[in-house]
Scaffold this active site. Structure first.
Site, PDB file in Angstrom:
ATOM      1  CG  HIS A  63      -2.125  -0.870   1.059  1.00 34.53           C
ATOM      2  ND1 HIS A  63      -3.251  -0.495   0.351  1.00 34.53           N
ATOM      3  CD2 HIS A  63      -2.364  -2.125   1.502  1.00 34.53           C
ATOM      4  CE1 HIS A  63      -4.141  -1.476   0.380  1.00 34.53           C
ATOM      5  NE2 HIS A  63      -3.631  -2.475   1.063  1.00 34.53           N
ATOM      6  CE  LYS A 118      -5.541  14.546  -0.116  1.00 37.12           C
ATOM      7  NZ  LYS A 118      -5.702  13.284  -0.832  1.00 37.12           N
ATOM      8  NE  ARG A 119      -3.639   8.006   6.095  1.00 35.49           N
ATOM      9  CZ  ARG A 119      -2.400   8.040   5.623  1.00 35.49           C
ATOM     10  NH1 ARG A 119      -1.386   8.376   6.409  1.00 35.49           N
ATOM     11  NH2 ARG A 119      -2.144   7.690   4.385  1.00 35.49           N
ATOM     12  CE  LYS A 155      -2.376  10.995   2.830  1.00 35.56           C
ATOM     13  NZ  LYS A 155      -3.128  10.494   1.651  1.00 35.56           N
ATOM     14  CB  THR A 157      -9.648   5.808  -2.339  1.00 31.80           C
ATOM     15  OG1 THR A 157      -9.481   6.112  -0.949  1.00 31.80           O
ATOM     16  CG2 THR A 157      -8.937   4.522  -2.671  1.00 31.80           C
ATOM     17  CE  LYS A 171     -13.188   7.462  -0.389  1.00 33.03           C
ATOM     18  NZ  LYS A 171     -12.646   7.702   0.966  1.00 33.03           N
TER      19      LYS A 171
HETATM   20  C1  LIG Z   1     -11.332   7.986   1.284  1.00 42.76           C
HETATM   21  C2  LIG Z   1     -10.895   8.317   2.640  1.00 42.76           C
HETATM   22  C3  LIG Z   1      -9.530   8.439   2.928  1.00 42.76           C
HETATM   23  C4  LIG Z   1      -8.449   8.304   1.877  1.00 42.76           C
HETATM   24  O1  LIG Z   1      -8.251   9.599   1.320  1.00 42.76           O
HETATM   25  P1  LIG Z   1      -6.972   9.902   0.399  1.00 42.76           P
HETATM   26  O2  LIG Z   1      -7.250  11.294  -0.129  1.00 42.76           O
HETATM   27  O3  LIG Z   1      -6.972   8.896  -0.702  1.00 42.76           O
HETATM   28  O4  LIG Z   1      -5.776   9.853   1.273  1.00 42.76           O
HETATM   29  C5  LIG Z   1      -9.143   8.732   4.215  1.00 42.76           C
HETATM   30  N1  LIG Z   1     -10.063   8.905   5.210  1.00 42.76           N
HETATM   31  C6  LIG Z   1     -11.391   8.818   4.959  1.00 42.76           C
HETATM   32  C7  LIG Z   1     -12.367   9.031   6.076  1.00 42.76           C
HETATM   33  C8  LIG Z   1     -11.863   8.518   3.668  1.00 42.76           C
HETATM   34  O5  LIG Z   1     -13.186   8.434   3.434  1.00 42.76           O
END
Ligand SMILES: *Cc1c(COP(=O)(O)O)cnc(C)c1O
Length: 468
Positions: free
Chosen positions: A49, A240-241, A246, A346, A350
């Site tokens: 990952h 995101k985290r 990032k 991901t 979304k």
């Molecule tokens: C989709 C999702 C992530 C992943 O987000 P990235 O932008 O791909 O790092 C992290 N936390 C939550 C709550 C999510 O729904």
């Protein structure tokens, strides 16, 4: 067993399962080693990952010796046989043997759990095309040379049932009214929306749905944070985290640039920059970034000279429930990691699925999103994936500052953001691109991911469903 069961190692955390299955088959079922090993390797597959070196976990031999002594014996036996193969294939290459061994002897004896997962699996996959390529070229290059066919790509996906149908019922309804509900189980059908970009009724409805979702988010922001945001401003979203790679900091630098430009009398369409995300408990610098975002928000939001043209919001407790409210309201999706560091992402999928345009680097699945939605419908900036080739040259030039190269992308990021601002001033052009982003998301259904896993790794076919 491998004909009936597939065990997917979701990162290296469960790799001990390889030794555990060998223990069950040999100690409890009294199988010969070779037969047990054949079953084990045909049962396991491993998903990597991340390329971040700190994620390649190692467990101290001393800990194993105390807690799982039998598993340690089995791992030593797996390694003895594996090393014999490697030495046979690559005689005289002692440095290679050391690199590939399941045991790292250089930092006190430690077990390399990723190597255990690779050796014990019949397939190893990355989670986006660029990530799989870099995985084969960098962290697992030696293993790829030994077993080229073991390595495959399985680009991540998101489920359209949660991330469109449940999170954005108004958009789901609008889409279903025009193309039927087949997209719920076959997301490629969204491609039919391409033809509707020239349908004025559809475009107006699409804009109305987005605006309603922005009002819904504005209400949540007012309730929870007592900050008033303008639903007609550009909702610029990075959720995101919190992690240095990032580059939330790059976004903060852009906010300060916008702030200074407005103070100097410049014009730009009103923006609301929205952040959400948690830092790992021990990651002090990431927590400092959260505090900085909140302090910058205080300054910007309370400066009357901004005249409501810039607002900054940090939404606390980012989780899936909050994501379901934020994502449908986003105009712009920030996917700005240093190229080569985000395995897939991901969140990017979304947000595009819900009609946000992406501003992003050529990293992770952004590369494939660009391929699907068309390069003219996405804002790409910054360095390309091969940014580490001249790292020694770069390090010589800069000593040791700016590890994630914010300065290197800063100018091009701001220039790209200016294009975002310009396009947002032309609502129909913006909306066309937004629709084309939704239309291009079929590839990123987790249904496609799972069916690829099923076909290529698990060797299973769908069971025929009973007619009801
Ligand atoms: C989709 C999702 C992530 C992943 O987000 P990235 O932008 O791909 O790092 C992290 N936390 C939550 C709550 C999510 O729904």
């Amino acid at each position: 067993m491998p004909d009936k069961v597939a065990i997917q190692l979701n990162d290296t955390h469960p790799s001990i399962a390889v030794a555990e299955l060998m223990r069950i088959l040999t100690d409890q079922h009294h199988m010969e080693w070779d037969a047990a090993w054949d079953i084990t390797t045909r049962t396991f597959a491993y998903t990597n990952h991340t390329l971040m070196p700190e994620a390649l976990e190692t467990w101290a031999v001393a800990l194993f010796q105390r807690v799982l002594p039998r598993h340690l014996q089995i791992i030593y036996e797996i390694n003895r046989r594996f090393m014999k193969d490697v030495m046979h294939q690559h005689p005289g290459e002692a440095a290679l043997w050391q690199r590939m061994s399941l045991i790292d002897e250089s930092h006190g004896k430690r077990i390399r759990m990723a190597h255990l997962a690779i050796v014990g699996s019949h397939k190893v996959n990355g989670v986006a095309a660029i990530h799989t390529r870099l995985m084969k070229e960098t962290i697992f290059a030696d293993f790829h040379r030994l077993w080229p066919n073991k390595f495959v790509n399985m680009t991540n996906g998101v489920t359209p049932r949660r991330w469109l149908n449940q999170a954005n019922p108004a958009l789901a309804k609008l889409i279903t009214r025009r193309i039927g509900n087949g997209w719920l189980k076959d997301l490629d059908q969204l491609r039919q929306l391409t033809a509707l970009t020239s349908d004025a009724d559809f475009c107006n409805d699409f804009v109305r749905v987005k605006r309603d979702n922005k009002v819904r988010l504005a209400q949540l922001i007012e309730q929870r944070l007592s900050i008033r945001v303008n639903p007609d401003s550009l909702f610029d979203v990075q959720i995101k985290r919190i992690h240095e790679y990032k580059r939330q900091l790059l976004n903060v630098l852009h906010i300060i640039t916008l702030y200074n430009r407005i103070r100097a009398g410049g014009t730009a369409p009103p923006r609301t920059v929205i952040f959400g995300g948690k830092a790992a408990p021990g990651y002090r610098f990431a927590k400092l970034i959260i505090r900085l975002i909140n302090d910058v928000a205080d300054v910007v939001n309370n400066d009357s000279r901004m005249n409501d043209r810039l607002k900054v919001v940090f939404i606390p407790n980012y989780n899936v429930s909050n994501a379901e409210i934020i994502i449908p309201a986003a105009d712009l999706s920030e996917q700005i990691s240093t190229a080569g560091t985000e395995a897939s992402g991901t969140g990017n999928m979304k947000l595009a699925l819900n009609g946000a345009l992406t501003i992003g680097t050529l990293d992770g699945a952004n590369v494939e999103i660009r391929d699907e939605v068309g390069h003219e419908n996405i804002f790409i900036f910054g360095m390309t994936g091969d940014c580490d080739r001249y790292k020694p040259v770069f390090d010589n030039l800069t000593c040791h500052g700016d590890y994630y190269r914010l300065m290197a992308d800063y100018e091009s990021y701001v220039a790209c953001q200016d294009r975002v601002g310009q396009l947002f001033g032309d609502p129909s052009a913006w909306t066309q691109k937004a629709i084309l982003n939704v239309a291009g998301m079929g590839q990123f259904s987790s249904d496609r991911t799972i069916s690829q896993y099923a076909k290529t790794i698990w060797n299973v076919v769908p069971k025929a469903r009973k007619q009801t």
